[in-house]
Motif scaffolding. Sequence first.
Motif, PDB file in Angstrom:
ATOM      1  N   SER A 197      -8.138  -5.216   8.215  1.00 39.38           N
ATOM      2  CA  SER A 197      -9.563  -5.394   8.480  1.00 39.38           C
ATOM      3  C   SER A 197     -10.337  -4.451   7.574  1.00 39.38           C
ATOM      4  CB  SER A 197      -9.921  -5.137   9.947  1.00 39.38           C
ATOM      5  OG  SER A 197      -9.825  -3.766  10.248  1.00 39.38           O
TER       6      SER A 197
ATOM      7  N   ARG B   9     -14.555  -7.726   7.834  1.00 45.87           N
ATOM      8  CA  ARG B   9     -13.560  -8.735   7.496  1.00 45.87           C
ATOM      9  C   ARG B   9     -12.376  -8.487   8.409  1.00 45.87           C
ATOM     10  NH1 ARG B   9     -11.023  -7.180   2.817  1.00 45.87           N
ATOM     11  NH2 ARG B   9      -9.179  -6.783   4.080  1.00 45.87           N
ATOM     12  N   PHE B  10     -11.812  -9.552   8.944  1.00 47.56           N
ATOM     13  CA  PHE B  10     -10.666  -9.417   9.839  1.00 47.56           C
ATOM     14  C   PHE B  10      -9.595 -10.374   9.362  1.00 47.56           C
ATOM     15  CE2 PHE B  10      -8.162 -10.238  13.623  1.00 47.56           C
ATOM     16  CZ  PHE B  10      -7.997  -8.958  14.137  1.00 47.56           C
TER      17      PHE B  10
ATOM     18  N   GLN C  55     -10.396 -10.295  17.652  1.00 49.14           N
ATOM     19  CA  GLN C  55      -8.951 -10.421  17.846  1.00 49.14           C
ATOM     20  C   GLN C  55      -8.633 -11.017  19.223  1.00 49.14           C
ATOM     21  OE1 GLN C  55      -6.558  -6.861  17.542  1.00 49.14           O
ATOM     22  NE2 GLN C  55      -4.754  -8.083  17.095  1.00 49.14           N
TER      23      GLN C  55
ATOM     24  N   HIS D 147     -16.852  -2.391  14.271  1.00 52.96           N
ATOM     25  CA  HIS D 147     -15.470  -2.083  14.665  1.00 52.96           C
ATOM     26  C   HIS D 147     -15.169  -2.721  16.024  1.00 52.96           C
ATOM     27  CE1 HIS D 147     -11.752   0.218  15.092  1.00 52.96           C
ATOM     28  NE2 HIS D 147     -12.104   0.317  16.351  1.00 52.96           N
TER      29      HIS D 147
ATOM     30  N   THR E  67     -14.430  -6.316  15.774  1.00 56.10           N
ATOM     31  CA  THR E  67     -13.076  -6.712  15.363  1.00 56.10           C
ATOM     32  C   THR E  67     -12.172  -6.856  16.587  1.00 56.10           C
ATOM     33  OG1 THR E  67     -12.213  -4.463  14.981  1.00 56.10           O
ATOM     34  CG2 THR E  67     -13.237  -5.593  13.098  1.00 56.10           C
TER      35      THR E  67
ATOM     36  N   GLN F 139      -3.239  -8.921  13.966  1.00 55.41           N
ATOM     37  CA  GLN F 139      -4.134  -8.391  12.938  1.00 55.41           C
ATOM     38  C   GLN F 139      -3.305  -8.056  11.702  1.00 55.41           C
ATOM     39  OE1 GLN F 139      -6.554  -5.089  14.129  1.00 55.41           O
ATOM     40  NE2 GLN F 139      -7.307  -4.723  12.053  1.00 55.41           N
TER      41      GLN F 139
END
Length: 125
Positions: free
Chosen positions: A57, A65-66, A41, A34, A37, A54
Amino acid sequence: MLHRGKVAEGVFAEGDAVTAAVDADRRRRIARNHTATHLLQAALRRALGDHVKQAGSHVEADRLRFDFTHFTGLTAAELATIEEEVNAAVWADHRCTRRRNRSSRQWLRARWRSSARSTGTTCAS
Ligand SMILES: [Zn+2]
Protein backbone atom coordinates in the motif's frame (compact mmCIF):
# COMPACT_ATOMS: atom_id res chain seq x y z
CA MET A 1 12.86 7.29 17.66
CA LEU A 2 14.30 8.31 14.33
CA HIS A 3 12.97 11.17 12.23
CA ARG A 4 14.06 12.16 8.80
CA GLY A 5 13.47 15.62 7.48
CA LYS A 6 14.61 18.33 5.16
CA VAL A 7 16.09 21.58 6.27
CA ALA A 8 13.90 24.05 4.41
CA GLU A 9 15.65 27.14 5.63
CA GLY A 10 19.03 27.88 7.21
CA VAL A 11 21.56 25.36 8.44
CA PHE A 12 22.30 23.52 11.66
CA ALA A 13 25.14 21.43 12.96
CA GLU A 14 25.47 18.51 15.33
CA GLY A 15 24.79 19.64 18.87
CA ASP A 16 22.54 22.56 17.90
CA ALA A 17 19.13 22.73 19.54
CA VAL A 18 16.40 22.59 16.92
CA THR A 19 12.64 22.47 16.96
CA ALA A 20 10.95 19.95 14.70
CA ALA A 21 7.25 20.31 13.99
CA VAL A 22 4.77 17.90 12.47
CA ASP A 23 2.34 19.31 9.93
CA ALA A 24 -0.71 18.30 11.97
CA ASP A 25 -3.23 18.77 9.14
CA ARG A 26 -1.18 16.67 6.72
CA ARG A 27 -0.64 14.05 9.43
CA ARG A 28 -4.41 13.84 10.05
CA ARG A 29 -5.11 13.43 6.34
CA ILE A 30 -2.53 10.64 6.08
CA ALA A 31 -4.03 8.95 9.17
CA ARG A 32 -7.49 9.07 7.56
CA ASN A 33 -6.19 7.45 4.39
CA HIS A 34 -4.35 4.85 6.45
CA THR A 35 -7.64 4.01 8.17
CA ALA A 36 -9.26 3.80 4.75
CA THR A 37 -6.80 1.05 3.76
CA HIS A 38 -8.09 -1.03 6.70
CA LEU A 39 -11.69 -0.37 5.68
CA LEU A 40 -10.86 -1.26 2.09
CA GLN A 41 -9.15 -4.50 3.05
CA ALA A 42 -12.11 -5.53 5.22
CA ALA A 43 -14.57 -4.72 2.42
CA LEU A 44 -12.47 -6.61 -0.14
CA ARG A 45 -12.38 -9.68 2.08
CA ARG A 46 -16.12 -9.56 2.71
CA ALA A 47 -16.89 -9.16 -0.99
CA LEU A 48 -14.29 -11.51 -2.47
CA GLY A 49 -13.26 -13.91 0.29
CA ASP A 50 -10.70 -14.41 3.03
CA HIS A 51 -8.02 -15.32 0.51
CA VAL A 52 -7.60 -11.61 -0.25
CA LYS A 53 -4.33 -10.42 1.20
CA GLN A 54 -2.70 -7.04 1.24
CA ALA A 55 0.25 -7.01 -1.16
CA GLY A 56 1.37 -3.45 -0.49
CA SER A 57 0.00 0.00 0.00
CA HIS A 58 1.03 3.58 -0.43
CA VAL A 59 -0.65 6.19 1.69
CA GLU A 60 -0.34 9.91 1.16
CA ALA A 61 -2.27 12.92 2.41
CA ASP A 62 -4.45 13.14 -0.69
CA ARG A 63 -4.55 9.59 -2.01
CA LEU A 64 -3.90 5.97 -1.25
CA ARG A 65 -3.06 2.89 -3.23
CA PHE A 66 -3.89 -0.57 -1.94
CA ASP A 67 -2.46 -3.63 -3.66
CA PHE A 68 -4.09 -6.97 -2.97
CA THR A 69 -4.12 -10.53 -4.18
CA HIS A 70 -7.13 -12.04 -5.92
CA PHE A 71 -7.65 -14.45 -8.80
CA THR A 72 -9.15 -12.00 -11.29
CA GLY A 73 -9.85 -8.35 -11.79
CA LEU A 74 -12.90 -6.91 -10.06
CA THR A 75 -16.22 -6.75 -11.83
CA ALA A 76 -18.06 -3.45 -11.92
CA ALA A 77 -20.60 -4.88 -9.46
CA GLU A 78 -17.89 -6.01 -7.02
CA LEU A 79 -16.22 -2.63 -7.26
CA ALA A 80 -19.51 -0.86 -6.58
CA THR A 81 -20.24 -3.09 -3.57
CA ILE A 82 -16.79 -2.51 -2.08
CA GLU A 83 -16.95 1.21 -2.72
CA GLU A 84 -20.39 1.46 -1.09
CA GLU A 85 -19.24 -0.48 1.95
CA VAL A 86 -16.15 1.64 2.49
CA ASN A 87 -18.08 4.87 1.98
CA ALA A 88 -20.80 3.70 4.39
CA ALA A 89 -18.13 3.00 7.02
CA VAL A 90 -16.61 6.44 6.48
CA TRP A 91 -20.00 8.15 6.74
CA ALA A 92 -20.88 6.13 9.86
CA ASP A 93 -18.14 8.17 11.55
CA HIS A 94 -17.29 5.42 14.04
CA ARG A 95 -15.64 6.43 17.25
CA CYS A 96 -11.91 5.88 17.08
CA THR A 97 -10.24 4.30 20.08
CA ARG A 98 -6.63 3.47 20.68
CA ARG A 99 -5.57 0.38 22.57
CA ARG A 100 -2.00 0.01 23.63
CA ASN A 101 -1.05 -3.35 25.01
CA ARG A 102 2.66 -2.71 24.68
CA SER A 103 4.94 0.24 25.14
CA SER A 104 6.12 1.93 21.96
CA ARG A 105 9.55 0.48 22.61
CA GLN A 106 8.18 -3.08 22.86
CA TRP A 107 6.18 -2.50 19.69
CA LEU A 108 9.24 -1.25 17.81
CA ARG A 109 11.35 -4.16 19.03
CA ALA A 110 8.72 -6.66 17.90
CA ARG A 111 8.50 -4.90 14.57
CA TRP A 112 12.28 -4.92 14.20
CA ARG A 113 12.41 -8.63 15.00
CA SER A 114 9.75 -9.43 12.44
CA SER A 115 11.45 -7.34 9.73
CA ALA A 116 14.85 -8.83 10.64
CA ARG A 117 13.31 -12.29 10.23
CA SER A 118 11.93 -11.47 6.81
CA THR A 119 15.16 -9.88 5.53
CA GLY A 120 17.48 -12.41 7.14
CA THR A 121 19.38 -9.78 9.12
CA THR A 122 20.22 -10.24 12.77
CA CYS A 123 18.82 -8.11 15.53
CA ALA A 124 21.65 -6.32 17.30
CA SER A 125 19.96 -5.98 20.69
ZN1 LIG B 1 -3.00 0.43 10.41
